[in-house]
Design an enzyme around this catalytic site. Structure first.
Site, PDB file in Angstrom:
ATOM      1  N   GLU A 396      77.048  58.355 107.731  1.00  0.00           N
ATOM      2  CA  GLU A 396      77.878  58.254 108.896  1.00  0.00           C
ATOM      3  C   GLU A 396      78.812  57.068 109.005  1.00  0.00           C
ATOM      4  OE1 GLU A 396      75.092  61.396 109.818  1.00  0.00           O
ATOM      5  OE2 GLU A 396      74.821  59.426 109.277  1.00  0.00           O
ATOM      6  N   HIS A 465      70.368  66.408 120.175  1.00  0.00           N
ATOM      7  CA  HIS A 465      71.547  67.200 119.596  1.00  0.00           C
ATOM      8  C   HIS A 465      72.199  68.016 120.875  1.00  0.00           C
ATOM      9  CE1 HIS A 465      69.389  66.659 115.676  1.00  0.00           C
ATOM     10  NE2 HIS A 465      70.191  67.382 115.183  1.00  0.00           N
TER      11      HIS A 465
END
Length: 663
Positions: A396, A465
C-alpha cells in the site's frame, strides 16, 4: 563546453574534472556557510549537512539531464545542487525567505523544484523511494528515455517502503537507480548494528542488479552512473548502487556525536573527496583551474548569502497560500431522470471515460488488472488499455507513493486502496507527501491523483474491515475527501476527481455497489466541494452522506405523512466542507441533525455542530444532534453490530427530539 557535452565526454578530461570540482566545491561551501548561519541563528529549524559526501551526489547526477528525476533525503542539499538547483534560492529557502526555492515553505529538509526534476528532499526516512517509483512509472509510460535516481541512506534500508519500492520497481521493470549513500550511520547508530543482510544480498532477493562504488571518488561514481543510466535509457530495469562514503558532521547540527570517535572521522578526512579530485587535477597540470574555480565559487556563495539576507519574509496574508491548486468551476448539472445505472457500473464507466479521454490517466492497485478488482469494477480495462491498468504487489505505501511521484511527473494516477481500513498502512504518503508537497514547494507542484477505496459496515466484516475514517483524512489540509451516494453523482464526482489538480480520496460504500438510479449523460460532471439538497423541507435539517443518506430520506418520507417536512442534505464532499448549503437550510428550519456511519467523537458531525454554533447560533432553536456509530470498534457479531450502527429508528428519534426542543 555545454553541460550535455560534458556528460558525454570522458570523465578524465580537463573540462569534465574542472566542472566536477566546481559542483563539489559549491556543495561544500554552501554547507559550510549554512552551518555558520545556523550557529548565528540566521537559519531556523533543523539542518542536516552532507559535508564529506559531495562526490556521491555529483557523480550520481553527472549523466542526468532535463528528462530525469531525483528524489532525495533530509540530507539533500548536495543532491539538489548536483541536479542544477541554484544556491541563491536555496540559501533564501533555508532562511525562510519569500525568494527561497520553495518560498520559505519547505526549509532545509524539504527543498524541491519539480521543474528541474528535483522531486524533493524529504523529512521522512525512505519516503522518497516510492515517489521515485511513481516518477519511474511516468518515465516508462512517456517513453522518452527518462531515468530516476532515488537517493537514500543506509538507515532507510530498514524501512518497509524500501522493500515495497524496490520490489514494485522490479516487478514493473522501471528505469530507477536506487542510490544508497552508505555513510556508516543511521542517525546515531552504526550501520553494522542495524542490519544482518548486506545491500548486495538484498538486491539479489529482489532480482535486481547491485553495484558497489567508492562514494568518495567522483570519477568512479560518474563513470558507473554513466554506464547504468545509458542502459536504463535503453530499457534496462531497476538497479541498486551502494556508494560507500562518510558524513563529517553529526546527524544534525548540534548533534553531540557521542556515538563515534574523533579518530574515525580523522581517518575518513584523509579521503576528502575534494582533495582526492584536486590531487588528480594537480597531477594533470590543472592547478590554475582549481584556483579559478575556488575564487568563482566563493563569489557565487557570498552573493547568494547577501541576496538571501536582504530578501523579505513571506507576507502574513500568504499564510494560507499553496495548500491546494485552484480547481476549475463546474456548474451543478441537471439531475438525470431517465435510464437506470448501478453505482458499480457508474465507477467503471467513469474510469473508462477518463482513460479514453486523457492519455496521462492510468490505474494501479492490488488485483485491478487481470482480476478486475475484488468487485469486478475494473474488469476488462487492462485489456482495453494495455500498460495503463497495472496490478501491484500488496504494497500500500508503494502504491500511494507511486501515485504521488507520477502526479508530480505530470500524470493523473488513479490508485486503489482495497479497503478504507488499510489507510493506516500507507498514511505517510497521503498525509506527509500528497497533502503537503504543493504547500512545501511554494506552489511549484500540482498533485492530480485519486485514491479510490471502499468501506461499509453492516455485513459482519469485523473491526478491521468496517471503519468509516473520513474524519481522519478530512483533518489533513490539502486532501479532498469525497463520499458519493447516487449512481449519477458517483459517475460525475469520480470524473471530476480525476480531472482535478489536487489529491482526492474517493470513498465508495460497497453496500451501495448494486444501488440503482437514473443514468447520467456521458459528459456528466459534478462539482467537488458542493453539497446538494436531496429533499426540501422546513421543519428540520438533516445532513448526511454516502449510504446513510438513504436512511435519512426514508425517515423524512415517513415523517411527511405526519406533516413534518424534513430537509435532507447530502454533503457528497466531506472536505472541503460546503457549510454554506447547510447554513442556508438552517436559516429556514432552525434545527440540525447530522447522521453518519463513522464514530461520533471528533468526526464530521462534530465539525458541523461547531460550525453551526459559531456561524448559525442565532438561527438555532434546538441543540445540534448527532446520530453516529458507537465509540467502539465495529463488532463482528450481527447482534452487536446492528446496535452499534445508526439506523432509521435512531434517526427518527433524533429528529423528534430536535422538534420537541423549545427555544
Amino acid at each position: 563546453m555545454t553541460e550535455s557535452n560534458l556528460r558525454t565526454t570522458d570523465s578524465g578530461n580537463a573540462a569534465t574534472l574542472t566542472e566536477m570540482y566546481r559542483r563539489m566545491l559549491t556543495i561544500r561551501r554552501f554547507e559550510e556557510h549554512a552551518a555558520r548561519l545556523y550557529r548565528d541563528s540566521r537559519i531556523p529549524g533543523f539542518l542536516h549537512l552532507s559535508i564529506g559526501q559531495e562526490a556521491s551526489a555529483v557523480g550520481a547526477c553527472w549523466p542526468l539531464d532535463d528528462r530525469d528525476v531525483v528524489t532525495s533525503t533530509h540530507r539533500g542539499h548536495g543532491h539538489c545542487i548536483a541536479k542544477g538547483l541554484d544556491v541563491d534560492g536555496m540559501f533564501a529557502e533555508l532562511m525562510g525567505k519569500e525568494t527561497g526555492t520553495c518560498k520559505g515553505r519547505g526549509g532545509s529538509m524539504h527543498i524541491a523544484d519539480p521543474r528541474k526534476g528535483i522531486f524533493g528532499a524529504n523529512g521522512i526516512v525512505g519516503a522518497g523511494l516510492p515517489i521515485a517509483v511513481g516518477a519511474g512509472t511516468a518515465a516508462q509510460l512517456r517513453r522518452g528515455g527518462g531515468v530516476v535516481v532515488a537517493f537514500f541512506g543506509d538507515g532507510a534500508i530498514a524501512q518497509g517502503v524500501f522493500h515495497e519500492s524496490v520490489n514494485l520497481a522490479a516487478v514493473w521493470d522501471l528505469p530507477v537507480i536506487f542510490f544508497c549513500e552508505n555513510n556508516g550511520y543511521s542517525e546515531f547508530s552504526a550501520a553494522a548494528d542495524q542490519h544482518r543482510a548486506t545491500l548486495r544480498e538484498r538486491a539479489a532477493g529482489y532480482g535486481v542488479e547491485y553495484h558497489g562504488v567508492d562514494g568518495n571518488d567522483v570519477v568512479q561514481v560518474a563513470a558507473l552512473q554513466r554506464e547504468l543510466v545509458a542502459r536504463l535509457r535503453a530499457g534496462a530495469g531497476p538497479m541498486i548502487v551502494e556508494a560507500t562514503t562518510y558524513r563529517w558532521h553529526g546527524h544534525y547540527e548540534g548533534d553531540p556525536e557521542s556515538y563515534r570517535d574523533a579518530e574515525e572521522l580523522a581517518e575518513w578526512k584523509k579521503r576528502d573527496p575534494l582533495v582526492l579530485l584536486a590531487d588528480t587535477m594537480r597531477g594533470r597540470g590543472l592547478a590554475e583551474q582549481l584556483a579559478v574555480v575556488e575564487r568563482e565559487v566563493d563569489v557565487v556563495i557570498e552573493h547568494a548569502i547577501e541576496q538571501a539576507t536582504a530578501a523579505p519574509y513571506p507576507a502574513a496574508e500568504t499564510v494560507g497560500d499553496f495548500v491546494t491548486t485552484p480547481r476549475a468551476e463546474i456548474p451543478e448539472p441537471a439531475t438525470p431522470t431517465g435510464g437506470t445505472l448501478k453505482i458499480m457500473h457508474a465507477i467503471t464507466n467513469a474510469l473508462t471515460r477518463e482513460l479514453e479521454e486523457d492519455p496521462t490517466v492510468f490505474l494501479a492497485g492490488i488485483d485491478v488488472g487481470k482480476g478486475g478488482n475484488v468487485y469486478g469494477l475494473t474488469r476488462g480495462l487492462a485489456d482495453k488499455f494495455p500498460g495503463r491498468v497495472r496490478d501491484t504487489p500488496i504494497s500500500e505505501s508503494a502504491i500511494m507513493g507511486t501515485a504521488v511521484g507520477a502526479a508530480m511527473a505530470g500524470y493523473r494516477p488513479v490508485v486503489e486502496l482495497m479497503y478504507f481500513d488499510f489507510i493506516g498502512v500507507c498514511l505517510d504518503q497521503l498525509m506527509n507527501q500528497a497533502a503537503k508537497l504543493r504547500f512545501m514547494t511554494g506552489g511549484a507542484v500540482t498533485m492530480p491523483l485519486v485514491v479510490r477505496t471502499q468501506f461499509g459496515a453492516g455485513k459482519s466484516s469485523g473491526s478491521q474491515h468496517s471503519q468509516s475514517l473520513e474524519g481522519l483524512l478530512a483533518h489533513i489540509p490539502g486532501l479532498t475527501v469525497v463520499m458519493p451516494s447516487t449512481p449519477a453523482d458517483t459517475y460525475g464526482l469520480l470524473r471530476a476527481a480525476i480531472q482535478d489538480p489536487n489529491p482526492v480520496i474517493f470513498i465508495e460504500n460497497r453496500l451501495l455497489y448494486g444501488k440503482k438510479g437514473p443514468e447520467p449523460s456521458a459528459d456528466h460532471l459534478v462539482p467537488l466541494g458542493k453539497a446538494i439538497v436531496r429533499r426540501p423541507g422546513v421543519d428540520a435539517t438533516v445532513v448526511s452522506y454516502s449510504k446513510m443518506m438513504y436512511d435519512c430520506l426514508a425517515v423524512a418520507d415517513r415523517l411527511s405523512a405526519e406533516g413534518i417536512e424534513v430537509e435532507v442534505i447530502d454533503l457528497r464532499t466531506i472536505s472541503p466542507l460546503d457549510f454554506d448549503t447547510v447554513l442556508t437550510s438552517l436559516r429556514k428550519t432552525n434545527r440540525l441533525v447530522v447522521v453518519h456511519q463513522a464514530v461520533g467523537e471528533f468526526g464530521v458531525g462534530a465539525e458541523l455542530a461547531a460550525r453551526a454554533v459559531r456561524e448559525g447560533f442565532w438561527y438555532l432553536d434546538a441543540p445540534v444532534i448527532r446520530v453516529t456509530a458507537g465509540a467502539t470498534p465495529a463488532p463482528y457479531t450481527p447482534a452487536l453490530e446492528q446496535i452499534w450502527l445508526p439506523d432509521e429508528a435512531r434517526i427518527e428519534a433524533a429528529i423528534r427530539e430536535s422538534l420537541d426542543a423549545h427555544p
